[in-house]
Design an enzyme around this catalytic site. Structure first.
Site: not given
Length: 317
Positions: A139, A160, A178, A244
């Site tokens: 997916h 997405k 998808d 980060r």
């Protein structure tokens, strides 16, 4: 997963010539392994790999000329089994008469090419590996960003497809939306493609299904692409710590292939398309030997040393 390929498909994709047996091209190929008969020409058939394509080149044809007609007839007949998909003869070599008759009797096609044995072996193996390799459905959305295949994953509704559409508008190319069918081309290369029913299509909530090739042109799509980087979109919450500095080196293993992975927090106001585009460019820079995190660490250590030296100098006054 495609569990077989027809000889006709092999002819079309690898550009082989049908020298004999046009009516038998529906025979199936079930393995990407290709055999170059050697011991068989000496009469040894105990471990004959009958289900493989049988490739004959200069070496095999030259050796066969030293055999008698009866020997060749026996060996060629034994090589033509119900499981044998086809014979391929390289370098525009002629078909041995005994093989011609045995293959016709067994209804096995004989194909030819002007390429050398090594060249056609490589071409056929590459094609068959891609078609016959085990596939896994994931997916996500696969987009090619300036030559870097980026698989965008995340929970349903995280954005997405919308992000991928913005990337397409910025000049990048969609591979699959998808559902992404993935397979390992080799131990280091993971390839993704769209299921046939979803090719060129995207689902955008509130709009429905759109055809990317119609709206943005054929230059906005790709049939398949290597998966070089995984970008996982994750809804931002205060209690989750996100990387980060980019020094954690996260990876994900798919079909035995290790793929670098970064997690990107989704939060109102963030331009995810630009962030993912930057992640792809940063990945490319790293593969070329530039590491921004390492540069930051070196600059930081240099600054610490400079400050330490200055403090020591001031204390000595």
């Amino acid at each position: 997963m495609a569990n077989h390929v027809t000889v006709q498909e092999l002819v079309d994709k690898v550009r082989l010539k049908v020298l004999q047996g046009n009516d038998y091209l529906n025979r199936t190929i079930t393995t990407s392994d290709i055999s170059r008969p050697a011991l068989e020409f000496a009469g040894y058939f105990k471990h004959y790999p009958a289900m493989r394509i049988q490739l004959l080149g200069i070496t095999e044809i030259s050796f066969s000329k030293d055999l008698t007609h009866d020997q060749m007839t026996e060996y060629m007949t034994r090589m033509c089994t119900p499981q044998t998909p086809c014979f391929v003869i390289s370098t525009n070599l002629p078909i041995p008469a005994e093989l011609k008759q045995a293959a016709e009797d067994a209804k096995i096609p004989i194909l030819g090419t002007h390429l050398t044995s090594s060249q056609i072996l490589s071409n056929m193996t590459s094609y068959l590996l891609g078609r016959l390799a085990p596939r896994k459905s994931l997916h996500g959305v696969l987009v090619d960003i300036s030559g870097v295949g980026v698989l965008i994953t995340g929970d349903s509704g995280v954005g997405k497809s919308e992000t991928a559409l913005e990337l397409v508008r910025r000049g990048h190319r969609l591979v699959a939306d998808d559902r992404v069918e993935v397979y390992a081309r080799d131990e280091q290369t993971l390839v993704g493609t769209a299921p046939a029913i979803l090719q060129h299509l995207m689902e955008i909530r509130g709009i429905g299904i759109i055809d990317v090739s119609t709206l943005h042109g054929t230059g906005a799509i790709m049939p398949e692409d290597n998966i070089n980087l995984i970008v996982h979109l994750e809804t931002w919450t205060p209690d989750v710590k996100f990387d980060r500095l980019g020094d954690r080196g996260d990876n994900q293993t798919i079909q035995g292939v290790i793929v670098p992975k970064v997690s990107v927090p989704v939060k109102t106001g963030r331009n995810l398309a630009i962030i993912i585009e930057s992640a792809a460019m940063n990945y490319r820079a790293e593969t070329m030997g530039y590491d921004a995190t390492k540069t930051f660490d070196e600059n930081l250590n240099r600054l610490i040393k400079q400050n330490s030296a200055r403090d020591s100098k001031e204390q000595g006054k």
